[in-house]
Write a protein that holds these residues in place. Structure first.
Motif, PDB file in Angstrom:
ATOM      1  N   ALA A   1       0.820  -1.214   0.000  1.00  0.00           N
ATOM      2  CA  ALA A   1       0.000   0.000   0.000  1.00  0.00           C
ATOM      3  C   ALA A   1       0.853   1.262   0.000  1.00  0.00           C
ATOM      4  CB  ALA A   1      -0.930   0.006   1.213  1.00  0.00           C
ATOM      5  N   GLU A   2       0.308   2.318  -0.571  1.00  0.00           N
ATOM      6  CA  GLU A   2       0.959   3.623  -0.517  1.00  0.00           C
ATOM      7  C   GLU A   2       0.918   4.155   0.915  1.00  0.00           C
ATOM      8  OE1 GLU A   2       2.521   5.161  -2.953  1.00  0.00           O
ATOM      9  OE2 GLU A   2       2.078   3.538  -4.378  1.00  0.00           O
ATOM     10  N   LEU A   3       1.877   4.990   1.225  1.00  0.00           N
ATOM     11  CA  LEU A   3       1.973   5.538   2.582  1.00  0.00           C
ATOM     12  C   LEU A   3       0.704   6.293   2.958  1.00  0.00           C
ATOM     13  CD1 LEU A   3       3.580   6.060   5.151  1.00  0.00           C
ATOM     14  CD2 LEU A   3       4.678   7.995   3.994  1.00  0.00           C
ATOM     15  N   ASP A   4       0.153   7.081   2.049  1.00  0.00           N
ATOM     16  CA  ASP A   4      -1.063   7.850   2.348  1.00  0.00           C
ATOM     17  C   ASP A   4      -2.225   6.939   2.703  1.00  0.00           C
ATOM     18  OD1 ASP A   4       0.247  10.199   1.936  1.00  0.00           O
ATOM     19  OD2 ASP A   4      -0.532  10.556  -0.081  1.00  0.00           O
ATOM     20  N   TYR A   5      -2.314   5.789   2.018  1.00  0.00           N
ATOM     21  CA  TYR A   5      -3.396   4.850   2.320  1.00  0.00           C
ATOM     22  C   TYR A   5      -3.224   4.273   3.727  1.00  0.00           C
ATOM     23  CZ  TYR A   5      -6.608   0.935   2.095  1.00  0.00           C
ATOM     24  OH  TYR A   5      -7.628   0.044   2.374  1.00  0.00           O
ATOM     25  N   LEU A   6      -2.000   3.908   4.076  1.00  0.00           N
ATOM     26  CA  LEU A   6      -1.756   3.377   5.420  1.00  0.00           C
ATOM     27  C   LEU A   6      -2.078   4.425   6.479  1.00  0.00           C
ATOM     28  CD1 LEU A   6       1.587   1.364   5.046  1.00  0.00           C
ATOM     29  CD2 LEU A   6      -0.725   0.460   5.324  1.00  0.00           C
ATOM     30  N   MET A   7      -1.709   5.670   6.212  1.00  0.00           N
ATOM     31  CA  MET A   7      -2.020   6.741   7.155  1.00  0.00           C
ATOM     32  C   MET A   7      -3.526   6.860   7.351  1.00  0.00           C
ATOM     33  SD  MET A   7       0.803   8.508   8.197  1.00  0.00           S
ATOM     34  CE  MET A   7       0.310  10.214   8.436  1.00  0.00           C
ATOM     35  N   SER A   8      -4.258   6.753   6.256  1.00  0.00           N
ATOM     36  CA  SER A   8      -5.714   6.846   6.335  1.00  0.00           C
ATOM     37  C   SER A   8      -6.300   5.665   7.098  1.00  0.00           C
ATOM     38  CB  SER A   8      -6.297   6.908   4.924  1.00  0.00           C
ATOM     39  OG  SER A   8      -7.705   6.888   4.952  1.00  0.00           O
ATOM     40  N   LEU A   9      -5.797   4.454   6.822  1.00  0.00           N
ATOM     41  CA  LEU A   9      -6.279   3.245   7.491  1.00  0.00           C
ATOM     42  C   LEU A   9      -6.072   3.333   9.000  1.00  0.00           C
ATOM     43  CD1 LEU A   9      -7.208   0.162   7.277  1.00  0.00           C
ATOM     44  CD2 LEU A   9      -4.752  -0.339   7.317  1.00  0.00           C
TER      45      LEU A   9
ATOM     46  N   LEU B   1       2.822   4.745  14.737  1.00  0.00           N
ATOM     47  CA  LEU B   1       2.500   3.348  14.433  1.00  0.00           C
ATOM     48  C   LEU B   1       3.268   2.859  13.210  1.00  0.00           C
ATOM     49  CD1 LEU B   1      -1.376   3.254  14.991  1.00  0.00           C
ATOM     50  CD2 LEU B   1       0.467   2.902  16.639  1.00  0.00           C
ATOM     51  N   ILE B   2       3.383   3.693  12.209  1.00  0.00           N
ATOM     52  CA  ILE B   2       4.115   3.300  11.001  1.00  0.00           C
ATOM     53  C   ILE B   2       5.604   3.167  11.307  1.00  0.00           C
ATOM     54  CG2 ILE B   2       4.775   4.029   8.672  1.00  0.00           C
ATOM     55  CD1 ILE B   2       1.994   5.267   8.407  1.00  0.00           C
ATOM     56  N   ILE B   3       6.147   4.120  12.081  1.00  0.00           N
ATOM     57  CA  ILE B   3       7.572   4.097  12.416  1.00  0.00           C
ATOM     58  C   ILE B   3       7.926   2.896  13.275  1.00  0.00           C
ATOM     59  CG2 ILE B   3       9.352   5.302  13.758  1.00  0.00           C
ATOM     60  CD1 ILE B   3       7.967   7.935  12.852  1.00  0.00           C
ATOM     61  N   ASN B   4       7.085   2.583  14.252  1.00  0.00           N
ATOM     62  CA  ASN B   4       7.440   1.566  15.248  1.00  0.00           C
ATOM     63  C   ASN B   4       6.886   0.178  14.966  1.00  0.00           C
ATOM     64  OD1 ASN B   4       8.923   3.301  17.163  1.00  0.00           O
ATOM     65  ND2 ASN B   4       6.958   4.330  17.379  1.00  0.00           N
ATOM     66  N   ALA B   5       5.949   0.061  14.036  1.00  0.00           N
ATOM     67  CA  ALA B   5       5.374  -1.252  13.725  1.00  0.00           C
ATOM     68  C   ALA B   5       5.597  -1.627  12.261  1.00  0.00           C
ATOM     69  CB  ALA B   5       3.882  -1.278  14.065  1.00  0.00           C
ATOM     70  N   PHE B   6       5.089  -0.814  11.360  1.00  0.00           N
ATOM     71  CA  PHE B   6       5.131  -1.174   9.945  1.00  0.00           C
ATOM     72  C   PHE B   6       6.545  -1.134   9.375  1.00  0.00           C
ATOM     73  CE2 PHE B   6       0.697  -0.639  10.556  1.00  0.00           C
ATOM     74  CZ  PHE B   6       0.060  -1.338   9.543  1.00  0.00           C
ATOM     75  N   VAL B   7       7.284  -0.062   9.620  1.00  0.00           N
ATOM     76  CA  VAL B   7       8.632   0.059   9.057  1.00  0.00           C
ATOM     77  C   VAL B   7       9.551  -1.067   9.517  1.00  0.00           C
ATOM     78  CG1 VAL B   7      10.747   1.459   9.158  1.00  0.00           C
ATOM     79  CG2 VAL B   7       8.581   2.524   8.534  1.00  0.00           C
ATOM     80  N   PRO B   8       9.628  -1.386  10.821  1.00  0.00           N
ATOM     81  CA  PRO B   8      10.518  -2.482  11.227  1.00  0.00           C
ATOM     82  C   PRO B   8      10.147  -3.828  10.609  1.00  0.00           C
ATOM     83  CG  PRO B   8       9.906  -1.153  13.121  1.00  0.00           C
ATOM     84  CD  PRO B   8       9.037  -0.697  11.993  1.00  0.00           C
ATOM     85  N   VAL B   9       8.846  -4.097  10.458  1.00  0.00           N
ATOM     86  CA  VAL B   9       8.432  -5.369   9.863  1.00  0.00           C
ATOM     87  C   VAL B   9       8.788  -5.406   8.376  1.00  0.00           C
ATOM     88  CG1 VAL B   9       6.432  -6.763   9.197  1.00  0.00           C
ATOM     89  CG2 VAL B   9       6.633  -5.911  11.533  1.00  0.00           C
ATOM     90  N   ILE B  10       8.555  -4.321   7.668  1.00  0.00           N
ATOM     91  CA  ILE B  10       8.903  -4.277   6.237  1.00  0.00           C
ATOM     92  C   ILE B  10      10.407  -4.457   6.064  1.00  0.00           C
ATOM     93  CG2 ILE B  10       8.908  -2.832   4.167  1.00  0.00           C
ATOM     94  CD1 ILE B  10       6.409  -1.407   5.363  1.00  0.00           C
ATOM     95  N   PHE B  11      11.188  -3.743   6.867  1.00  0.00           N
ATOM     96  CA  PHE B  11      12.652  -3.846   6.792  1.00  0.00           C
ATOM     97  C   PHE B  11      13.106  -5.275   7.085  1.00  0.00           C
ATOM     98  CE2 PHE B  11      16.889  -3.735   8.641  1.00  0.00           C
ATOM     99  CZ  PHE B  11      17.587  -2.893   7.786  1.00  0.00           C
TER     100      PHE B  11
END
Length: 420
Positions: A289-297, A331-341
């Motif tokens: 997903a695009e970052l904007d979509y995740l922010m919205s979700l 949430l994106i910094i501490n959850a999504f980014v580490p998992v993607i990395f």
């Protein structure tokens, strides 16, 4: 300090030991990452003969015995002992004297080191930073960011294996923990571990069922208010608890003291239910997903009951409970980014590593109790990539007075000694 000098090759490559042996350093080796001697894979020419082994360093040579190295097998391969003062000879178990270098460092280097470490304040290098080359600072921040993500990835890979190799479960646990926002991060993770994402995603389009399961597991439905909303959740939870053999947490694990009502765990759990009601494939969204979509979700609004409540059964003035922008970015910094990395590292897929880094570069610089310590240092903070690097710098270097292991500290000592 001796280790710093050795690692940075300030100790000259040719010298004479205290027992008059001529030594030439062919390879300074590598710092040891395990217990044992300070440097390994060192190559020396000792009186014309090549030796390969380890180097150990002490303030006084007698520290060898004070630290118990004389009875530790991991020190048997030491081929050189480097000390400030040689006050006692050190022998191998075979009776052979270990060569000792009594080294007196350049006074300007020593003074530069003392000036740095004796500076008051948590960020000891603050008064020097403005004079450092920009490429040194930016290069070190880039390295610190990767170091931080690498550290997190080790824990995440362990979570992945303990979750039955389920990336959705890993992300669910990290998301829940992040929504605890420090004070309730542990209880939120406990809540996520007491469930499985596979169970929750069955009810993706039934937000009230998700609320019942989450609040019931959190222990909030035992002895709650008897208003209509609470009664419905209790009934639903009793049904799904039996169906999925669920065991609730003790509600006393949750903390409310000194929290703003908007950050109460009840509100955050309701918002988590809202997020989970919108998608049953969190991990796929993280990868695609695009970052904007995740922010919205993640800008989740808790259900209407919570418009007028912060706790069960206690009415308050109406205010919709929507996740704010800073919280969503967290949430994106501490959850999504580490998992993607971590997934990128685990699968050797560079595109996911780059995706995680791109997210951090696109998100705002974080303002928290750590980054505020660097606020006046003119580090050209731009994005969350910079703030995450500074958090790593503070926690793993500044806070532990590891100036000699820090690239900025090393540069400051080098520059100060050159100036003198």
């Amino acid at each position: 300090f001796l280790s710093f000098l050795w690692k940075n090759k300030y100790i000259p490559s040719s010298f004479v030991t205290t027992d008059r042996r001529k030594i030439k350093i062919l390879d300074y080796g590598l710092p040891s990452l395990d217990s044992g001697p300070d440097f390994v894979n060192v190559r020396l020419m000792i009186e014309g003969e090549i030796w390969v082994g380890a180097v150990e360093m002490h303030v006084k040579s007698s520290d060898w015995f004070r630290h118990g190295h004389n009875s530790d097998p991991s020190f048997r391969n030491v081929i050189l002992h480097v000390v400030f003062k040689d006050d006692k000879p050190v022998y191998r178990s075979t009776g052979e004297l270990i060569p000792t270098l009594e080294y007196k460092p350049d006074q300007s280097l020593l003074e530069a080191y003392k000036n740095l470490v004796n500076t008051t304040g948590v960020v000891k290098c603050s008064k020097y930073l403005s004079s450092l080359p920009a490429h040194v600072v930016s290069g070190w921040l880039d390295s610190l960011l990767i170091e931080r993500l690498d550290q997190k990835s080790k824990d995440i890979i362990n979570q992945y294996h303990h979750s039955g190799n389920d990336w959705d479960q890993v992300l669910f646990q990290l998301l829940a923990r992040s929504m605890g926002f420090r004070t309730n991060s542990e209880p939120m993770e406990m809540l996520a571990r007491s469930l499985t994402h596979k169970v929750l995603k069955r009810y993706v389009d039934q937000q009230e069922v998700l609320e019942a399961i989450l609040f019931g597991q959190a222990g909030f439905l035992s002895g709650s208010s008897d208003d209509d909303y609470c009664v419905r959740l209790k009934q639903l939870y009793d049904l799904y608890r039996r169906k999925h053999s669920l065991v609730p947490l003790d509600k006393n694990v949750w903390k409310f003291m000194r929290l703003r009502p908007y950050n109460f765990p009840t509100v955050r759990i309701a918002q988590l239910a809202s997020i989970l009601s919108q998608t049953d494939h969190l991990f796929s969204l993280a990868l695609e997903a695009e970052l904007d979509y995740l922010m919205s979700l993640l800008s989740a609004k808790a259900s209407s009951y919570w418009d007028t409540h912060y706790k069960f059964g206690v009415e308050a003035s109406k205010r919709p409970k929507v996740m704010g922008k800073d919280a969503v970015q967290g949430l994106i910094i501490n959850a999504f980014v580490p998992v993607i990395f971590t997934y990128g590292v685990f699968m050797s897929e560079r595109k996911f590593i780059n995706r995680a880094l791109d997210f951090l570069r696109a998100l705002d610089y974080e303002r928290n109790y750590i980054t505020r310590k660097f606020a006046d240092l003119s580090l050209n903070e731009v994005s969350a990539a910079d703030s995450q690097a500074l958090i790593q710098l503070y926690k793993n270097y500044c806070n532990q007075s590891r100036c000699l292991d820090c690239r900025l500290g090393s540069q400051i000592i080098k520059d100060s000694s050159n100036d003198e």
